[in-house]
Design an enzyme around this catalytic site. Structure first.
Site, PDB file in Angstrom:
ATOM      1  N   LYS A  92       0.759  -1.401   0.021  1.00  0.00           N
ATOM      2  CA  LYS A  92       0.074   0.240  -0.251  1.00  0.00           C
ATOM      3  C   LYS A  92       0.719   1.093   0.151  1.00  0.00           C
ATOM      4  O   LYS A  92       1.866   1.564   0.989  1.00  0.00           O
ATOM      5  CB  LYS A  92      -0.941  -0.273   1.175  1.00  0.00           C
ATOM      6  CG  LYS A  92      -2.435   1.108   0.791  1.00  0.00           C
ATOM      7  CD  LYS A  92      -3.203   1.062   2.431  1.00  0.00           C
ATOM      8  CE  LYS A  92      -4.159  -0.295   1.839  1.00  0.00           C
ATOM      9  NZ  LYS A  92      -5.225  -0.512   2.711  1.00  0.00           N
ATOM     10  N   SER A 250      -7.125  -6.154   7.873  1.00  0.00           N
ATOM     11  CA  SER A 250      -5.898  -6.776   8.958  1.00  0.00           C
ATOM     12  C   SER A 250      -6.609  -7.513  10.435  1.00  0.00           C
ATOM     13  O   SER A 250      -6.202  -8.455  10.729  1.00  0.00           O
ATOM     14  CB  SER A 250      -5.068  -6.169   9.143  1.00  0.00           C
ATOM     15  OG  SER A 250      -5.547  -4.574   9.953  1.00  0.00           O
TER      16      SER A 250
END
Length: 281
Positions: A92, A250
């Site tokens: 990311k 996550s």
């Protein structure tokens, strides 16, 4: 469509729908591996290993600390994860931060996620992805016009996003945006050819990609959904609506039975049209 911006299309759940021109990348085999499946966001080596063991097609590496603005993760962490998993690793970066992409590219990153507007460095100027010849980018969207603008910039995958806040479990916005994108594609697919140019202006999207989307009956890129997807039913819903796969945040690792939850989500994506299998969890 220009060869440098053509992208191999995949139908929902990974079925090819048309033979069109496509970019030839060194990562082509890896890109094919994630044309359908579950991508899991991870923040450390342990979670990356668990994601691969439970059947994820790819992992998304983000910064380990949730304080303030999220920036690119430590390049050394990427190298360590690449040593222990065989599946692709997406990293990311902040929207518009081309220097973060340059730094990561120099250490071997070939897969980037430029989609989180909450941590954008420049939300008016996205990265020119064509400059990274051996890499592919994932970009976020909330409507068809935005999706096609990102594809024109060079994105090989788009993810229709909803509520991306951690642990929200709110799928309503994601569902609304996915339905919007799919509805616009159906409307376009049934449109008279003479109306396509006006429609491309209306949604502020490149005419060539609007025309190709009409012909394909789907986005000319891999299409995932993200945000609030926390149950196998949520995952199957996104797939039945026509997505190629899903992203999981996550926060799934916060559950004590996260291995079983991950397996259940991956099983749901693979068997999204089978209620009996979905009922097994």
């Amino acid at each position: 469509m220009a060869e440098e911006s053509a992208i191999t299309p995949f139908a929902a759940a990974g079925t090819a729908v048309s033979e069109v021109k496509r970019r030839l990348h060194s990562f082509e085999s890896e890109l094919a591996r994630i044309r359908s499946g579950v991508i899991v966001e991870v923040k450390d080596i342990k979670h990356a290993i668990i994601a691969e063991e439970t059947g994820a097609c790819c992992v998304l590496l983000s910064e380990p600390i949730h304080r303030g603005i999220l920036r690119m993760p430590d390049p050394l962490l990427f190298k360590e994860i690449k040593k222990v998993v065989s599946i692709p690793v997406i990293v990311k970066i902040r929207v518009g931060h081309f220097v973060e992409a340059q730094i990561l590219d120099s250490v071997g990153v070939r897969h980037f996620d430029e989609s989180d507007k909450a941590s954008a460095a420049d939300d008016q100027n996205f990265i020119n992805k064509h400059k990274f010849k051996d890499s592919y980018f994932v970009c976020g969207c909330r409507n068809l016009g935005e999706a096609l603008r990102r594809i024109k910039e060079g994105a090989a995958m788009v993810k229709t996003q909803g509520d991306m806040s951690s642990s929200s479990g709110n799928i309503a916005e994601t569902l609304r945006n996915v339905r919007s994108v799919m509805g616009e594609i159906r409307y376009l697919h049934n449109m008279n050819d003479d109306e396509v140019f006006a429609f491309s202006k209306k949604i502020a999207a490149p005419y060539d990609l609007v025309k190709e989307t009409k012909e394909l009956g789907r986005l000319p890129a891999i299409h995932y959904a993200a945000g609030g997807i926390v149950t196998p039913a949520d995952a199957a819903l996104m797939m039945q609506l026509g997505c190629d796969g899903i992203f999981l945040g996550s926060e799934i690792f916060d559950y004590p039975n996260h291995r079983d939850r991950l397996r259940g989500m991956i099983k749901a994506v693979r068997n999204y049209n089978n209620p009996e299998v979905l009922a097994e969890g």
